[in-house]
Design a protein around this motif. Structure first.
Motif, mmCIF file in Angstrom:
data_model
loop_
_atom_site.group_PDB
_atom_site.id
_atom_site.type_symbol
_atom_site.label_atom_id
_atom_site.label_comp_id
_atom_site.label_asym_id
_atom_site.label_seq_id
_atom_site.Cartn_x
_atom_site.Cartn_y
_atom_site.Cartn_z
ATOM 1 N N LYS A 1 0.861 -1.315 0.117
ATOM 2 C CA LYS A 1 0.115 0.083 -0.045
ATOM 3 C C LYS A 1 0.924 1.246 0.136
ATOM 4 C CE LYS A 1 -3.961 0.104 2.371
ATOM 5 N NZ LYS A 1 -4.840 -0.021 3.975
ATOM 6 N N LYS A 2 1.968 1.298 0.593
ATOM 7 C CA LYS A 2 2.750 2.290 1.009
ATOM 8 C C LYS A 2 3.454 2.604 -0.368
ATOM 9 C CE LYS A 2 6.165 4.105 4.453
ATOM 10 N NZ LYS A 2 6.730 3.657 5.377
ATOM 11 N N TYR B 1 0.972 4.217 -2.875
ATOM 12 C CA TYR B 1 0.977 5.622 -2.636
ATOM 13 C C TYR B 1 1.797 6.272 -3.034
ATOM 14 C CZ TYR B 1 0.499 9.628 0.251
ATOM 15 O OH TYR B 1 0.153 10.959 0.603
#
Length: 160
Positions: A132-133, A136
């Motif tokens: 997810k990081k 992003y």
């Protein structure tokens, strides 16, 4: 493969459990000396630790081992049905002296599978967070590139 530490001073039980787990998927260690137990834990990091209830001060030994290694499953081998009530908090499974070989192996394998599944869930949780990081930051990167292209196209239109 599972690493099993058997803590007992009863030689006949040590021999019996050694015969259960002498096959390839298991590494089997045994001791009853507290210093030797700590050395085995430091070097081999067992997956399952079986405590013999007939040991003196088994409750304090369980607490001391639990403070050093929290990731192992703790199993209590009961010679009789009397045990310290505080032991229940730290024990994952119970064995009795008169259990059959197949039942003992089943209990150990069930605890090994539970431990493996738990660590797999932890791994997936952190992997998901990392992905997810990354997504992003990639989106931010592409957004900045898109903004740069917009600025360049505006500059080109102005210079015409």
């Amino acid at each position: 493969m599972g690493r099993i530490l058997f803590i007992s001073d009863r030689h006949e039980k040590v021999e019996e459990y050694l015969s259960y787990f002498d096959k390839k998927p298991y590494e089997f260690f045994t001791s009853f000396d507290e210093q030797n137990i700590m050395n085995i834990i430091d070097v081999n990091c067992p997956d399952i630790i079986i405590f013999d209830n007939s040991l003196k001060n088994v409750g304090s030994l369980v607490k001391k081992v639990k403070s050093v290694i929290n990731s192992a499953s703790f199993v209590l081998l009961m010679k009789n049905e009397q045990f310290e009530p505080e032991l229940v908090k730290n024990i994952n499974a119970f064995l009795t002296d008169d259990m059959s070989k197949s039942l003992v192996i089943s209990v150990i394998n069930a605890n090994l599978k539970t431990k493996t599944a738990f660590f797999l869930l932890i791994f997936l949780f952190f992997a998901r967070r990392k992905i997810k990081k990354l997504i992003y930051f990639k989106l931010i990167y592409y957004k900045r590139i898109e903004n740069i292209f917009i600025v360049i196209s505006k500059i080109k239109n102005i210079m015409k």
